[in-house]
Every structure is written in structure tokens, then in C-alpha cells.
Design an enzyme around this catalytic site. Structure first.
Site, short mmCIF file in Angstrom:
data_model
loop_
_atom_site.label_atom_id
_atom_site.label_comp_id
_atom_site.label_asym_id
_atom_site.label_seq_id
_atom_site.Cartn_x
_atom_site.Cartn_y
_atom_site.Cartn_z
N ASP A 13 0.87 -1.18 0.00
CA ASP A 13 -0.03 -0.02 0.02
C ASP A 13 1.01 1.23 -0.05
O ASP A 13 1.43 1.46 1.04
CB ASP A 13 -0.92 0.06 1.04
CG ASP A 13 -1.87 1.21 1.08
OD1 ASP A 13 -1.96 1.96 0.17
OD2 ASP A 13 -2.61 1.40 2.08
N GLU A 14 0.98 2.02 -1.06
CA GLU A 14 1.72 2.98 -1.43
C GLU A 14 3.20 3.09 -0.79
O GLU A 14 3.58 3.75 0.06
CB GLU A 14 1.20 4.40 -0.93
CG GLU A 14 -0.18 4.40 -1.34
CD GLU A 14 -0.61 5.89 -1.41
OE1 GLU A 14 0.17 6.76 -1.38
OE2 GLU A 14 -1.85 6.15 -1.38
N PRO A 15 3.97 1.98 -1.25
CA PRO A 15 5.38 1.73 -0.75
C PRO A 15 6.31 2.86 -1.03
O PRO A 15 7.49 3.12 -0.23
CB PRO A 15 5.79 0.64 -1.60
CG PRO A 15 5.03 0.59 -3.01
CD PRO A 15 3.61 1.25 -2.47
N VAL A 44 -0.66 -0.73 -4.48
CA VAL A 44 -1.71 0.59 -4.63
C VAL A 44 -0.63 1.79 -4.75
O VAL A 44 0.17 1.85 -3.55
CB VAL A 44 -2.55 0.77 -3.42
CG1 VAL A 44 -3.37 2.15 -3.34
CG2 VAL A 44 -3.76 -0.20 -3.48
N HIS A 46 0.38 6.03 -6.31
CA HIS A 46 -0.05 7.25 -6.75
C HIS A 46 1.33 7.59 -7.54
O HIS A 46 1.18 8.71 -8.29
CB HIS A 46 -0.54 8.10 -6.00
CG HIS A 46 -1.80 7.88 -5.47
ND1 HIS A 46 -1.75 7.13 -4.18
CD2 HIS A 46 -3.16 8.03 -5.89
CE1 HIS A 46 -3.25 6.77 -3.94
NE2 HIS A 46 -3.84 7.40 -4.80
#
Length: 90
Positions: A13-15, A44, A46
């Protein structure tokens, strides 16, 4: 600890969140190595250049709705995705 357990599937999750820009390429290579080592990675993220550089398939959601799921090239060319994230289709 996660890597030591040798999982077949890794969920991230957003590493890249909170990672300095100088460290992004090294972390990207770690994730790429996990995948090349036979693991499935669901992420996930961005940070689009990271996503486009790593992903075989991309799913784009907007306001809880799935807009597109395809190859990175097809998703980036999708007019609905462009409209949702850029304001207009190219």
C-alpha cells in the site's frame, strides 16, 4: 520480515509514500526483483512513473468506481481515465 517469510503474493500500500526521491529507484528495483523472483506483487501507488515502470496490468479507480483495467499503455490512453485525472481526454 516479509521477504524472509518467502510469500508468493505481496500486497503493498503506497510503498513510495514517505520515501525520498533519491531512494525511489532503489526501492523500485527491490520490488522489481521480488516479481522477477516469482512473486505476485499487488500494489496501490500514486507515483505514476513507478507504476508504469513496474506494472504488467494497471487498474484505475475514481470515486470508488473502476474506470479501467488493462496494460499500462492502454490505461494511459483511455479517454475516461484521462478525463478523470487530467480534466480532458487527449
Amino acid at each position: 520480515m516479509l521477504i524472509a517469510m518467502e510469500p508468493r503474493v505481496i500486497l503493498l500500500d503506497e510503498p513510495m509514500a514517505g520515501v525520498g526521491s533519491a531512494d525511489v529507484p532503489a526501492l523500485t528495483e527491490v520490488i522489481r526483483g521480488l516479481h522477477r523472483g516469482g512473486r505476485t506483487v499487488l500494489m496501490v501507488e500514486h507515483h505514476m512513473d513507478v507504476v508504469l515502470g513496474l506494472a504488467d496490468r494497471v487498474a484505475v479507480m475514481h470515486h470508488g468506481e473502476l474506470l479501467a483495467a488493462d496494460s499500462p499503455e492502454a490505461v494511459m490512453a483511455n479517454p475516461t481515465v484521462q478525463s478523470a485525472y487530467l480534466g480532458t481526454a487527449a
